[in-house]
Design a protein around this motif. Sequence first.
Motif, PDB file in Angstrom:
ATOM      1  N   ASP A 144      17.633 -11.074   9.355  1.00  0.00           N
ATOM      2  CA  ASP A 144      17.821 -12.166   8.387  1.00  0.00           C
ATOM      3  C   ASP A 144      16.646 -13.121   8.388  1.00  0.00           C
ATOM      4  OD1 ASP A 144      20.238 -11.028   7.819  1.00  0.00           O
ATOM      5  OD2 ASP A 144      21.380 -12.337   9.178  1.00  0.00           O
ATOM      6  N   HIS A 145      15.823 -13.100   9.444  1.00  0.00           N
ATOM      7  CA  HIS A 145      14.708 -14.032   9.555  1.00  0.00           C
ATOM      8  C   HIS A 145      13.381 -13.394   9.170  1.00  0.00           C
ATOM      9  CE1 HIS A 145      17.418 -16.808  11.583  1.00  0.00           C
ATOM     10  NE2 HIS A 145      17.794 -15.808  12.383  1.00  0.00           N
ATOM     11  N   ILE A 146      13.380 -12.401   8.263  1.00  0.00           N
ATOM     12  CA  ILE A 146      12.144 -11.745   7.832  1.00  0.00           C
ATOM     13  C   ILE A 146      11.283 -12.745   7.058  1.00  0.00           C
ATOM     14  CG2 ILE A 146      11.204  -9.962   6.317  1.00  0.00           C
ATOM     15  CD1 ILE A 146      13.577  -8.220   7.023  1.00  0.00           C
ATOM     16  N   ASN A 147       9.981 -12.760   7.386  1.00  0.00           N
ATOM     17  CA  ASN A 147       9.037 -13.687   6.757  1.00  0.00           C
ATOM     18  C   ASN A 147       8.569 -13.089   5.433  1.00  0.00           C
ATOM     19  OD1 ASN A 147       7.113 -15.554   6.132  1.00  0.00           O
ATOM     20  ND2 ASN A 147       6.139 -15.543   8.148  1.00  0.00           N
ATOM     21  N   LEU A 148       9.198 -13.529   4.320  1.00  0.00           N
ATOM     22  CA  LEU A 148       8.847 -12.988   3.005  1.00  0.00           C
ATOM     23  C   LEU A 148       7.453 -13.400   2.567  1.00  0.00           C
ATOM     24  CD1 LEU A 148      12.204 -13.451   1.070  1.00  0.00           C
ATOM     25  CD2 LEU A 148      11.243 -11.343   1.974  1.00  0.00           C
ATOM     26  N   ASP A 149       7.044 -14.595   2.960  1.00  0.00           N
ATOM     27  CA  ASP A 149       5.698 -15.043   2.582  1.00  0.00           C
ATOM     28  C   ASP A 149       4.629 -14.158   3.202  1.00  0.00           C
ATOM     29  OD1 ASP A 149       6.787 -17.085   1.120  1.00  0.00           O
ATOM     30  OD2 ASP A 149       6.643 -18.564   2.739  1.00  0.00           O
ATOM     31  N   LEU A 150       4.864 -13.747   4.445  1.00  0.00           N
ATOM     32  CA  LEU A 150       3.895 -12.874   5.099  1.00  0.00           C
ATOM     33  C   LEU A 150       3.855 -11.507   4.419  1.00  0.00           C
ATOM     34  CD1 LEU A 150       1.912 -12.589   7.443  1.00  0.00           C
ATOM     35  CD2 LEU A 150       3.799 -11.755   8.843  1.00  0.00           C
ATOM     36  N   THR A 151       5.002 -10.978   4.071  1.00  0.00           N
ATOM     37  CA  THR A 151       5.044  -9.685   3.376  1.00  0.00           C
ATOM     38  C   THR A 151       4.337  -9.763   2.031  1.00  0.00           C
ATOM     39  OG1 THR A 151       7.164  -9.234   4.445  1.00  0.00           O
ATOM     40  CG2 THR A 151       6.567  -7.876   2.547  1.00  0.00           C
ATOM     41  N   TYR A 152       4.566 -10.862   1.307  1.00  0.00           N
ATOM     42  CA  TYR A 152       3.914 -11.048   0.012  1.00  0.00           C
ATOM     43  C   TYR A 152       2.394 -11.125   0.179  1.00  0.00           C
ATOM     44  CZ  TYR A 152       2.793 -13.194  -4.494  1.00  0.00           C
ATOM     45  OH  TYR A 152       2.267 -13.465  -5.719  1.00  0.00           O
ATOM     46  N   SER A 153       1.945 -11.847   1.199  1.00  0.00           N
ATOM     47  CA  SER A 153       0.503 -11.983   1.422  1.00  0.00           C
ATOM     48  C   SER A 153      -0.137 -10.640   1.743  1.00  0.00           C
ATOM     49  CB  SER A 153       0.239 -12.966   2.563  1.00  0.00           C
ATOM     50  OG  SER A 153       0.775 -14.231   2.269  1.00  0.00           O
ATOM     51  N   VAL A 154       0.555  -9.842   2.565  1.00  0.00           N
ATOM     52  CA  VAL A 154       0.010  -8.538   2.943  1.00  0.00           C
ATOM     53  C   VAL A 154      -0.116  -7.628   1.724  1.00  0.00           C
ATOM     54  CG1 VAL A 154       0.503  -6.437   4.236  1.00  0.00           C
ATOM     55  CG2 VAL A 154       0.757  -8.654   5.341  1.00  0.00           C
ATOM     56  N   LEU A 155       0.941  -7.552   0.915  1.00  0.00           N
ATOM     57  CA  LEU A 155       0.924  -6.672  -0.253  1.00  0.00           C
ATOM     58  C   LEU A 155      -0.083  -7.148  -1.294  1.00  0.00           C
ATOM     59  CD1 LEU A 155       4.744  -5.988  -0.667  1.00  0.00           C
ATOM     60  CD2 LEU A 155       3.017  -4.424   0.210  1.00  0.00           C
ATOM     61  N   PHE A 156      -0.150  -8.452  -1.522  1.00  0.00           N
ATOM     62  CA  PHE A 156      -1.074  -8.973  -2.517  1.00  0.00           C
ATOM     63  C   PHE A 156      -2.531  -8.742  -2.101  1.00  0.00           C
ATOM     64  CE2 PHE A 156      -3.560 -12.626  -4.191  1.00  0.00           C
ATOM     65  CZ  PHE A 156      -3.509 -12.276  -5.532  1.00  0.00           C
ATOM     66  N   ASN A 157      -2.835  -8.954  -0.831  1.00  0.00           N
ATOM     67  CA  ASN A 157      -4.190  -8.709  -0.354  1.00  0.00           C
ATOM     68  C   ASN A 157      -4.549  -7.229  -0.436  1.00  0.00           C
ATOM     69  OD1 ASN A 157      -6.687  -9.481   1.099  1.00  0.00           O
ATOM     70  ND2 ASN A 157      -5.802  -8.260   2.738  1.00  0.00           N
ATOM     71  N   LEU A 158      -3.592  -6.370  -0.105  1.00  0.00           N
ATOM     72  CA  LEU A 158      -3.852  -4.935  -0.178  1.00  0.00           C
ATOM     73  C   LEU A 158      -4.129  -4.501  -1.617  1.00  0.00           C
ATOM     74  CD1 LEU A 158      -3.975  -2.220   1.276  1.00  0.00           C
ATOM     75  CD2 LEU A 158      -1.504  -2.024   0.990  1.00  0.00           C
ATOM     76  N   ALA A 159      -3.341  -5.000  -2.566  1.00  0.00           N
ATOM     77  CA  ALA A 159      -3.566  -4.650  -3.969  1.00  0.00           C
ATOM     78  C   ALA A 159      -4.919  -5.162  -4.457  1.00  0.00           C
ATOM     79  CB  ALA A 159      -2.436  -5.231  -4.828  1.00  0.00           C
ATOM     80  N   SER A 160      -5.285  -6.365  -4.048  1.00  0.00           N
ATOM     81  CA  SER A 160      -6.581  -6.919  -4.459  1.00  0.00           C
ATOM     82  C   SER A 160      -7.739  -6.092  -3.911  1.00  0.00           C
ATOM     83  CB  SER A 160      -6.703  -8.373  -3.981  1.00  0.00           C
ATOM     84  OG  SER A 160      -5.671  -9.176  -4.518  1.00  0.00           O
ATOM     85  N   GLN A 161      -7.624  -5.637  -2.661  1.00  0.00           N
ATOM     86  CA  GLN A 161      -8.704  -4.833  -2.083  1.00  0.00           C
ATOM     87  C   GLN A 161      -8.770  -3.456  -2.723  1.00  0.00           C
ATOM     88  OE1 GLN A 161     -10.726  -6.467  -0.434  1.00  0.00           O
ATOM     89  NE2 GLN A 161      -9.420  -8.227  -0.011  1.00  0.00           N
ATOM     90  N   TYR A 162      -7.629  -2.883  -3.081  1.00  0.00           N
ATOM     91  CA  TYR A 162      -7.644  -1.620  -3.829  1.00  0.00           C
ATOM     92  C   TYR A 162      -8.379  -1.794  -5.149  1.00  0.00           C
ATOM     93  CZ  TYR A 162      -4.446   1.104  -0.865  1.00  0.00           C
ATOM     94  OH  TYR A 162      -3.883   1.819   0.156  1.00  0.00           O
ATOM     95  N   ALA A 163      -8.089  -2.871  -5.864  1.00  0.00           N
ATOM     96  CA  ALA A 163      -8.740  -3.119  -7.155  1.00  0.00           C
ATOM     97  C   ALA A 163     -10.234  -3.354  -6.981  1.00  0.00           C
ATOM     98  CB  ALA A 163      -8.091  -4.313  -7.846  1.00  0.00           C
TER      99      ALA A 163
END
Length: 824
Positions: free
Chosen positions: A189-208
Amino acid sequence: MEHVHLAALDEEDLYSGYNDYNPTYDTEELENDAAFQQALRTSHGRRPPVTAKIPSTASGTRSFVNMAARVPLSSSMGRPATGAISDGISVARPMTAVRAAGYSSSAYRGSAFDPLGQSRGPAAPLETKNEDTPEEKVKNLEKTVNELIEESCIANGRGDLQLALEKAKEAGRKERMLVRQREQSASADHINLDLTYSVLFNLASQYAANDMYAEALNTYQVIVKNKMFNNAGRLKVNMANIYFKQRNYPKAIKFYRMALDQISSSHKEMRIKIMQNIGVVFVKMGQYSDAITSFEHIMSESPNLKTSFNLILCYFAIGDREKMKKSFQKLIMVPLGIDEDDKYIPPNDDAHMNLVIEAIKNDPLRQMERERKAMAERFIMTAAKLIAPAIETSFAAGYDWCVEMVKASQYVELANDLEINKAITYLRQRDFNQAVETLKMFEKKDSRVKSAAATNLSFLYFLENDFGLADRYADLAMIADRYNPAALTNKGNCVFARCDYEKAAEFYKEALRNDSSFTEALYNLGLTYKKLNRLEEALDYFLKLHAIMRNNAQVMYQIANLYETLEDLPQAIEWLMQLISVSPTDPQALAKLGDLYDSEGDKSQAFQYYYESFRYFPSNIEGIEWLGAYYIDTQFCEKAIQYFERAALIQPTQVKWRLMVASCYRRSGNYQKALETYKDIHRKFPENIECLRFLVRLCTDMGLKEVQEYATRLKKIEKQKEIREQRVKSGRDGSARGRREGSAGSENGQNCHVSSAKGERMSSKLKMLPGVNDPYETSPNKDIDASYVDPLGPQIERPKTAARKRIEEDEFADEELGDDLLPE
């Protein structure tokens, strides 16, 4: 009562004996005390003192101690002797209740005064944190993921895109490990959604950034479809940008509109930028009407320079003259939002204000204002040049309308620049007279514009080789603006054309003093010193120019040429290699590099670069000749034939290329083809003596019947050639005699000498030709001069590796061997 001791009247005072000396406390004699030294040498002194006890039961002892504790001290008894034995009975130390509280009198007996407890030593170390707990593991993983994201962003900022992508992937793997760790520790229940969002967004940006568009779109889809992420719909703008790069324009518009629907009207700037992107996509698709709708909406909400310029382009594409004019008027009315230049003029009487203005006149904000103003001027100039031929019936009328509009706006200084561009446009249209007339109109304008116009006129006349007018207008430009480096450079060019190199160098130096980065003056100064044979100084100037223009091929070639002149061939080769790295298809540079390697003796490298030069420029005669000679030197005459045939096509009137082709056939052993080639040469060049000599020799070697025919032609042509030479020489001698004054006798002497020389040459030639009365001989070699010189040089003999080994004759073949010489 028997235990109560009553003081007698004759007893001493209560404090009697207080100052009496007790030898027990004498510390000065401890060294001589045998018992004390014995206690120190043994363990006896380290043991706790043993108190004497009365053998009795515990209860009896306790009652005695309690009774003794209450016995009052009498003055006659003195101080109580604790632990001592009196009268043969051991008296126990009084036992009180202090032991039950945890105190021990024996522990502190003889100890020093230590109220802070410093003698107990350092405090115990802190308890180490246990990192094996689930909470600590989660914290460490979160810290690692954040560090990886930061490293990925920093690598992207440095331009190391591959490392940034690797760090982003590593952060994704660590984040998945973090989620599994939370699930195992029952804290999902204490999953850090902000951290998950940051990881995915950075990964997508580096792919692009690494042009991995499919992976980037998949990652963005994961973010957008997850409803737990707030404002994830904005990332559809990024997805639309990827579709735009992939030229998938319909999907790009779809995602731009989806992002526009999810952004509230309070974010006005973001909505304007998205609508501008939609308009650009419509322009790419050729749907100019839809693009105009988007741009018009932006201009009504928040006008800006780029949108206004794009709107002009769209109206130009559909050919709407009136809308082009209105859009141009909107463009010059767009507010820039910058301060006036008067703000940065320092007052003379305020020293503090002068310091402030000195600090802010070139700060980043001021630089941004300059860039914005320069961009506006570039858009206005480009739009004027674009629409001027379209908005009016003539190009000149359209330019005049644009000039009038600009004069009425805040860009008044651009009007003169538009006039000069009008003259340049006339030049591009090859209308030189109109260009000159337009530029001459600026002679009565202010000094800056007048100098610019005179500079252009000077350069124009210089290109037409009218150095007089070029010099005149260069002087006018210098008078109008002495600090104009272009005018000084034009003046130097005019002086350079008159071969006054020293004076030209002075003008170039003055131009550089006004503008040290004026590359034209720097380049011309290097050429001037090269003409003056001051090669070291010329090299210094070209090296300075190379520091300004790192990838200029002409500068690199000049440096290489100077090093070659200075006989520093390794440096020349190095600079030519740099030139080829910038311009790899330059055939002249490749040929020059091959020539330098040939001078160094490296034939293989020279062949490589000459061959590359031939590939890019097959008509270079020097390269063709070198390649043909290289194959002949390496005994591959068949490969040399194609190069000489190409040279014969390029220069069909040069007989030497055809002779080289025939010689290659002869050297390769194809005599029949060589004979046909010589015959073809003879048909096209019937008076070529060398070809006839080859024909005579080949026909003789092959035993052909045409040998006499070619021999007769050779004799005839040689005779004609000799007659022509005699006529030319006699004509020269006659003209020389006419110019000289001399006596008739000397003239006769010269004539006799000439006639005698002529007779000797004719007799020597006739001796080699067959006489009329001489008998016919089968071999024409005695009668005809069939000697020739191979144009390819003497033929190199091939090593006779395949010849049979000669059988040596035995000296003792005829002698009989004695028995003593035979083996036993």
